[in-house]
Write a protein that holds these residues in place. Structure first.
Motif, PDB file in Angstrom:
ATOM      1  N   ASN A 140      32.864 -24.212   9.441  1.00 54.31           N
ATOM      2  CA  ASN A 140      33.781 -25.153   8.799  1.00 54.31           C
ATOM      3  C   ASN A 140      33.062 -26.377   8.231  1.00 54.31           C
ATOM      4  OD1 ASN A 140      36.498 -25.477   8.049  1.00 54.31           O
ATOM      5  ND2 ASN A 140      36.749 -27.088   9.591  1.00 54.31           N
ATOM      6  N   THR A 141      31.787 -26.549   8.551  1.00 50.57           N
ATOM      7  CA  THR A 141      31.050 -27.666   7.953  1.00 50.57           C
ATOM      8  C   THR A 141      30.371 -27.239   6.660  1.00 50.57           C
ATOM      9  OG1 THR A 141      29.032 -27.126   9.136  1.00 50.57           O
ATOM     10  CG2 THR A 141      30.544 -28.624  10.250  1.00 50.57           C
ATOM     11  N   GLY A 142      30.461 -25.950   6.330  1.00 46.59           N
ATOM     12  CA  GLY A 142      29.787 -25.451   5.134  1.00 46.59           C
ATOM     13  C   GLY A 142      30.762 -25.013   4.056  1.00 46.59           C
ATOM     14  N   ARG A 143      30.365 -24.008   3.316  1.00 47.72           N
ATOM     15  CA  ARG A 143      31.157 -23.577   2.156  1.00 47.72           C
ATOM     16  C   ARG A 143      32.484 -22.928   2.548  1.00 47.72           C
ATOM     17  NH1 ARG A 143      27.328 -18.434   0.450  1.00 47.72           N
ATOM     18  NH2 ARG A 143      27.522 -17.348   2.446  1.00 47.72           N
ATOM     19  N   VAL A 160      46.521 -24.347 -10.851  1.00 46.40           N
ATOM     20  CA  VAL A 160      47.007 -23.727  -9.613  1.00 46.40           C
ATOM     21  C   VAL A 160      45.973 -23.946  -8.499  1.00 46.40           C
ATOM     22  CG1 VAL A 160      47.551 -21.532  -8.482  1.00 46.40           C
ATOM     23  CG2 VAL A 160      48.493 -22.027 -10.749  1.00 46.40           C
ATOM     24  N   ALA A 161      44.716 -23.653  -8.816  1.00 45.69           N
ATOM     25  CA  ALA A 161      43.667 -23.865  -7.809  1.00 45.69           C
ATOM     26  C   ALA A 161      43.619 -25.335  -7.406  1.00 45.69           C
ATOM     27  CB  ALA A 161      42.316 -23.402  -8.352  1.00 45.69           C
ATOM     28  N   ALA A 162      43.814 -26.213  -8.384  1.00 42.65           N
ATOM     29  CA  ALA A 162      43.718 -27.655  -8.096  1.00 42.65           C
ATOM     30  C   ALA A 162      44.811 -28.119  -7.126  1.00 42.65           C
ATOM     31  CB  ALA A 162      43.786 -28.458  -9.393  1.00 42.65           C
ATOM     32  N   ILE A 163      46.030 -27.599  -7.281  1.00 47.48           N
ATOM     33  CA  ILE A 163      47.097 -28.081  -6.384  1.00 47.48           C
ATOM     34  C   ILE A 163      47.077 -27.350  -5.038  1.00 47.48           C
ATOM     35  CG2 ILE A 163      48.609 -28.869  -8.245  1.00 47.48           C
ATOM     36  CD1 ILE A 163      50.369 -26.311  -7.427  1.00 47.48           C
ATOM     37  N   TRP A 164      46.203 -26.379  -4.899  1.00 46.40           N
ATOM     38  CA  TRP A 164      46.013 -25.735  -3.590  1.00 46.40           C
ATOM     39  C   TRP A 164      44.884 -26.415  -2.798  1.00 46.40           C
ATOM     40  CZ3 TRP A 164      46.161 -19.802  -5.158  1.00 46.40           C
ATOM     41  CH2 TRP A 164      47.497 -19.443  -5.432  1.00 46.40           C
ATOM     42  N   ARG A 165      44.274 -27.455  -3.395  1.00 46.09           N
ATOM     43  CA  ARG A 165      43.151 -28.088  -2.693  1.00 46.09           C
ATOM     44  C   ARG A 165      43.608 -28.881  -1.488  1.00 46.09           C
ATOM     45  NH1 ARG A 165      40.267 -31.584  -6.968  1.00 46.09           N
ATOM     46  NH2 ARG A 165      42.462 -31.955  -7.469  1.00 46.09           N
ATOM     47  N   GLY A 166      44.858 -29.304  -1.497  1.00 41.44           N
ATOM     48  CA  GLY A 166      45.363 -30.081  -0.366  1.00 41.44           C
ATOM     49  C   GLY A 166      46.756 -29.611   0.011  1.00 41.44           C
ATOM     50  N   GLY A 167      47.137 -29.859   1.247  1.00 39.37           N
ATOM     51  CA  GLY A 167      48.515 -29.633   1.670  1.00 39.37           C
ATOM     52  C   GLY A 167      48.881 -28.226   2.082  1.00 39.37           C
ATOM     53  N   ALA A 194      44.740 -34.492  -3.186  1.00 37.32           N
ATOM     54  CA  ALA A 194      43.418 -33.866  -3.031  1.00 37.32           C
ATOM     55  C   ALA A 194      42.377 -34.976  -2.839  1.00 37.32           C
ATOM     56  CB  ALA A 194      43.086 -33.036  -4.260  1.00 37.32           C
ATOM     57  N   ASP A 195      41.137 -34.600  -2.543  1.00 37.60           N
ATOM     58  CA  ASP A 195      40.104 -35.607  -2.279  1.00 37.60           C
ATOM     59  C   ASP A 195      39.921 -36.583  -3.431  1.00 37.60           C
ATOM     60  OD1 ASP A 195      39.715 -34.746   0.244  1.00 37.60           O
ATOM     61  OD2 ASP A 195      37.955 -33.503  -0.215  1.00 37.60           O
ATOM     62  N   ASP A 196      40.153 -36.110  -4.653  1.00 39.38           N
ATOM     63  CA  ASP A 196      40.000 -37.013  -5.804  1.00 39.38           C
ATOM     64  C   ASP A 196      41.270 -37.816  -6.078  1.00 39.38           C
ATOM     65  OD1 ASP A 196      41.695 -35.117  -6.829  1.00 39.38           O
ATOM     66  OD2 ASP A 196      40.370 -34.436  -8.436  1.00 39.38           O
ATOM     67  N   GLY A 197      42.254 -37.700  -5.159  1.00 34.05           N
ATOM     68  CA  GLY A 197      43.468 -38.494  -5.295  1.00 34.05           C
ATOM     69  C   GLY A 197      44.571 -37.828  -6.101  1.00 34.05           C
ATOM     70  N   ALA A 198      44.292 -36.706  -6.733  1.00 29.99           N
ATOM     71  CA  ALA A 198      45.305 -36.042  -7.560  1.00 29.99           C
ATOM     72  C   ALA A 198      46.382 -35.423  -6.671  1.00 29.99           C
ATOM     73  CB  ALA A 198      44.653 -34.962  -8.411  1.00 29.99           C
ATOM     74  N   PRO A 199      47.653 -35.576  -7.079  1.00 34.94           N
ATOM     75  CA  PRO A 199      48.720 -34.974  -6.280  1.00 34.94           C
ATOM     76  C   PRO A 199      48.682 -33.447  -6.363  1.00 34.94           C
ATOM     77  CG  PRO A 199      49.624 -36.001  -8.260  1.00 34.94           C
ATOM     78  CD  PRO A 199      48.158 -36.318  -8.241  1.00 34.94           C
ATOM     79  N   CYS A 200      48.972 -32.807  -5.218  1.00 28.50           N
ATOM     80  CA  CYS A 200      48.953 -31.344  -5.175  1.00 28.50           C
ATOM     81  C   CYS A 200      50.314 -30.806  -5.594  1.00 28.50           C
ATOM     82  CB  CYS A 200      48.546 -30.874  -3.789  1.00 28.50           C
ATOM     83  SG  CYS A 200      46.847 -31.319  -3.438  1.00 28.50           S
ATOM     84  N   CYS A 201      50.656 -31.089  -6.838  1.00 28.60           N
ATOM     85  CA  CYS A 201      51.934 -30.660  -7.390  1.00 28.60           C
ATOM     86  C   CYS A 201      51.782 -30.656  -8.901  1.00 28.60           C
ATOM     87  CB  CYS A 201      53.035 -31.639  -6.986  1.00 28.60           C
ATOM     88  SG  CYS A 201      54.639 -31.287  -7.745  1.00 28.60           S
ATOM     89  N   ALA A 223      41.172 -25.479   0.857  1.00 27.84           N
ATOM     90  CA  ALA A 223      39.768 -25.206   1.154  1.00 27.84           C
ATOM     91  C   ALA A 223      38.891 -25.894   0.130  1.00 27.84           C
ATOM     92  CB  ALA A 223      39.509 -23.701   1.084  1.00 27.84           C
ATOM     93  N   ALA A 224      37.709 -26.258   0.559  1.00 28.43           N
ATOM     94  CA  ALA A 224      36.732 -26.889  -0.326  1.00 28.43           C
ATOM     95  C   ALA A 224      36.484 -26.003  -1.552  1.00 28.43           C
ATOM     96  CB  ALA A 224      35.430 -27.105   0.428  1.00 28.43           C
ATOM     97  N   PHE A 225      36.400 -24.708  -1.269  1.00 32.91           N
ATOM     98  CA  PHE A 225      36.175 -23.648  -2.232  1.00 32.91           C
ATOM     99  C   PHE A 225      37.084 -23.707  -3.488  1.00 32.91           C
ATOM    100  CE2 PHE A 225      37.769 -19.168  -2.721  1.00 32.91           C
ATOM    101  CZ  PHE A 225      36.620 -18.580  -3.208  1.00 32.91           C
ATOM    102  N   LEU A 226      38.305 -24.229  -3.332  1.00 37.19           N
ATOM    103  CA  LEU A 226      39.242 -24.219  -4.455  1.00 37.19           C
ATOM    104  C   LEU A 226      38.809 -25.130  -5.595  1.00 37.19           C
ATOM    105  CD1 LEU A 226      42.346 -23.906  -2.253  1.00 37.19           C
ATOM    106  CD2 LEU A 226      41.928 -22.452  -4.219  1.00 37.19           C
ATOM    107  N   ASP A 227      38.070 -26.185  -5.265  1.00 36.82           N
ATOM    108  CA  ASP A 227      37.498 -27.054  -6.289  1.00 36.82           C
ATOM    109  C   ASP A 227      36.651 -26.250  -7.262  1.00 36.82           C
ATOM    110  OD1 ASP A 227      37.933 -29.744  -6.488  1.00 36.82           O
ATOM    111  OD2 ASP A 227      36.755 -30.227  -4.692  1.00 36.82           O
ATOM    112  N   ARG A 228      35.915 -25.329  -6.689  1.00 38.21           N
ATOM    113  CA  ARG A 228      35.025 -24.482  -7.489  1.00 38.21           C
ATOM    114  C   ARG A 228      35.831 -23.583  -8.419  1.00 38.21           C
ATOM    115  NH1 ARG A 228      30.983 -22.339  -4.659  1.00 38.21           N
ATOM    116  NH2 ARG A 228      30.610 -21.347  -6.681  1.00 38.21           N
ATOM    117  N   ILE A 229      36.972 -23.087  -7.901  1.00 35.30           N
ATOM    118  CA  ILE A 229      37.798 -22.211  -8.740  1.00 35.30           C
ATOM    119  C   ILE A 229      38.363 -23.018  -9.917  1.00 35.30           C
ATOM    120  CG2 ILE A 229      39.833 -20.699  -8.791  1.00 35.30           C
ATOM    121  CD1 ILE A 229      39.304 -19.917  -5.958  1.00 35.30           C
ATOM    122  N   THR A 230      38.793 -24.236  -9.626  1.00 39.19           N
ATOM    123  CA  THR A 230      39.288 -25.096 -10.703  1.00 39.19           C
ATOM    124  C   THR A 230      38.209 -25.299 -11.767  1.00 39.19           C
ATOM    125  OG1 THR A 230      40.733 -26.248  -9.175  1.00 39.19           O
ATOM    126  CG2 THR A 230      40.259 -27.375 -11.225  1.00 39.19           C
TER     127      THR A 230
END
Ligand code: 6PG
Length: 477
Positions: free
Chosen positions: A223-226, A358-365, A163-170, A370-377
């Motif tokens: 795609n440049t927004g929320r 779950v939301a966190a590992i869906w942030r990438g891959g 993910a953008d913060d470097g955390a593995p999506c697993c 979606a950017a939105f998943l950060d918010r869910i986390t």
């Protein structure tokens, strides 16, 4: 033995996953039912890392360090049991078998139990991101025992998307079938996202009067927004693509009948069993089903609708902005429903799933990244036991701000005869949840009238029945 991990089943997903392990410095044993494929993988990509090709299952198993870790990448279904059995027979206590296909979580539970009794860890793992993800970093949802994750987790995390913060999506999702359950709901949400995007597209086409190329530009802006997400991004790509043979927009030459392999349908079937209202996801599944009924659609060509009215340029631009609001609000609700289903599954099967993770590992891959998943986390981190994502203040506020446009877009769709089942179902869900009173009271009255099914009162404890056929006095039952 030198290999840290083995992959059997070398179709595109399997071979890409094997290459991903190799590229990350792991020695990978590779095996396929027909050995030609194994040879061709090593011939073509051997330079990318260290592969240990094996012609037979025995040779494959012998090439693995203990505890052995074997990823099975065969098409989900009947073949899986045979492949599992073939390898299980060669394994020992503590070895780990991983099923990376889209298996049904009940099959995974059954297989996990049977293998556990034989001392083998069985890890049903959801893998999302398609072929590209398998090669460059998928989102991974492993279930199975905690112990299996100790040995397998670091390997999976090394090849997962970051993910953008470097955390593995697993992350370890939970015991037995939890990983495949979460992957199933991921796909249900994927169906809903895709349907909502499809409805937005159709409105921009029919009501705003935009061409596919213009709509592609609208999606690029969104795609440049929320709404920033993989699915919005690829939608713009698909819409701007022109068919070489005809010179027409690609989207206009594709048969409009959506197919499905089953994970979205399972999400709805299981939701019905768990009693979880996933109406937005269900409408997405039904929309694919309706599209595929060419017989029904052919027989319905005579049905009339309103005369469509295409908007002028300024109106169209304003309408497009409203559609963005509607899409965002409906998306929040679709995810709310999906996360409710995961919570309910977790409760039912004692999985103790961390929804924020779950939301966190869906942030990438994965497909719904979606950017939105950060918010869910963040929402679940702040309130891990939230009964619903809509209980989060910031999502509630966003919907409050979007809702006038959301309603107006759906009203326009209804007036103009453009089908928007997922927009409408998600709004109805929202309105149902916030309603002071629901007509369910009347339903209870009807049930009591025709079947003496009884009802509860708002003002007193107890179970009651009215003598509808007699003098209509109320009796406590
Ligand atoms: C993913 C996808 C993947 C697959 C779907 C397609 O997460 O990478 O979801 O699993 O592409 O199963 O599903 P349908 O064929 O049912 O649309």
């Amino acid at each position: 033995p030198t290999a840290q991990i083995g992959v059997t089943g070398l179709a595109v997903m399997g071979s890409n996953l094997a290459r991903n392990f190799a590229r990350h410095g792991h020695t990978v044993a590779v095996h396929n039912r027909t050995a030609a494929r194994t040879r061709s993988l090593v011939d073509t990509y051997g330079e990318e890392g260290t592969f240990v090709p094996a012609e037979s299952a025995e040779e494959f198993v012998a090439s693995l360090e203990k505890p052995r870790r074997i990823v099975i990448m065969v098409k989900a279904g009947e073949a899986t049991d045979a492949v599992i059995e073939e390898f299980a027979a060669l394994l020992e206590d503590g070895d780990v078998l991983i099923d990376g296909g889209n298996a049904h979580f009940q099959d995974t539970r059954r297989r996990e139990k049977a293998l556990r009794e034989r001392g083998i860890h069985f890890v049903g793992t959801g893998i999302s991101g398609g072929e590209e993800g398998a090669l460059n970093g998928p989102s991974m949802m492993p279930g199975g025992s905690v112990e299996s994750y100790t040995s397998l987790g670091p390997l999976l995390e090394s090849i997962a998307a970051k993910a953008d913060d470097g955390a593995p999506c697993c992350t370890h999702i939970g015991p037995d079938g939890a990983g495949h359950f979460v992957k199933m709901v991921h796909n249900g949400i994927e169906y809903a996202d895709m349907q909502l995007i499809g409805e937005a597209y159709q409105l921009l086409r029919d009501v705003a009067g935009y061409s596919p190329a213009q709509i592609a530009d609208v999606f690029r802006t969104w795609n440049t927004g929320r709404l920033d997400s993989y699915l919005i991004e690829i939608t713009a790509e698909v819409l701007s693509h022109v068919d070489e043979a005809t010179g027409k927009p690609f989207v206009d030459v594709v048969l409009d009948q959506a197919e499905q392999k089953g994970t979205g349908r399972w999400t709805v079937q299981i939701a019905l069993d768990l009693g979880v209202p996933v109406s937005g996801i269900a409408e997405a599944v039904f929309a694919r089903s309706v599209s595929g009924h060419s017989d029904l659609r052919d027989a319905s060509r005579h049905l009339t609708g309103p005369t469509p009215r295409t908007l002028g340029t300024n109106e169209a631009a304003a309408f497009a902005d409203q559609v963005e609001q509607a899409l965002y609000a409906s998306k929040i609700v679709a995810y709310t429903q999906g996360f409710h289903e995961i919570a309910a599954g977790s409760e039912q099967y004692d999985w103790n799933i961390d929804l924020g993770k779950v939301a966190a590992i869906w942030r990438g891959g994965c497909i719904i990244r979606a950017a939105f998943l950060d918010r869910i986390t963040s929402a679940y981190e702040a309130q891990p036991h939230m009964p619903s994502l809509l209980a989060d203040k910031s999502f509630a506020q966003e919907i409050a701000a979007a809702q006038d446009d959301w309603r107006s877009v759906i009203a326009t769709a209804v007036t103009q005869g453009v089908p928007t089942p997922a927009f409408a179902a998600t709004l109805a869900y929202y309105d149902s949840l916030r309603a002071e009173r629901l007509p369910a009271a009347l339903t209870q009255g009807q049930r009591d009238y025709f079947g003496a099914h009884t009802y509860h009162r708002t003002d007193r404890e107890g179970t009651f029945h009215t003598l509808w056929g007699g003098d209509r006095t109320e009796v406590e039952s």
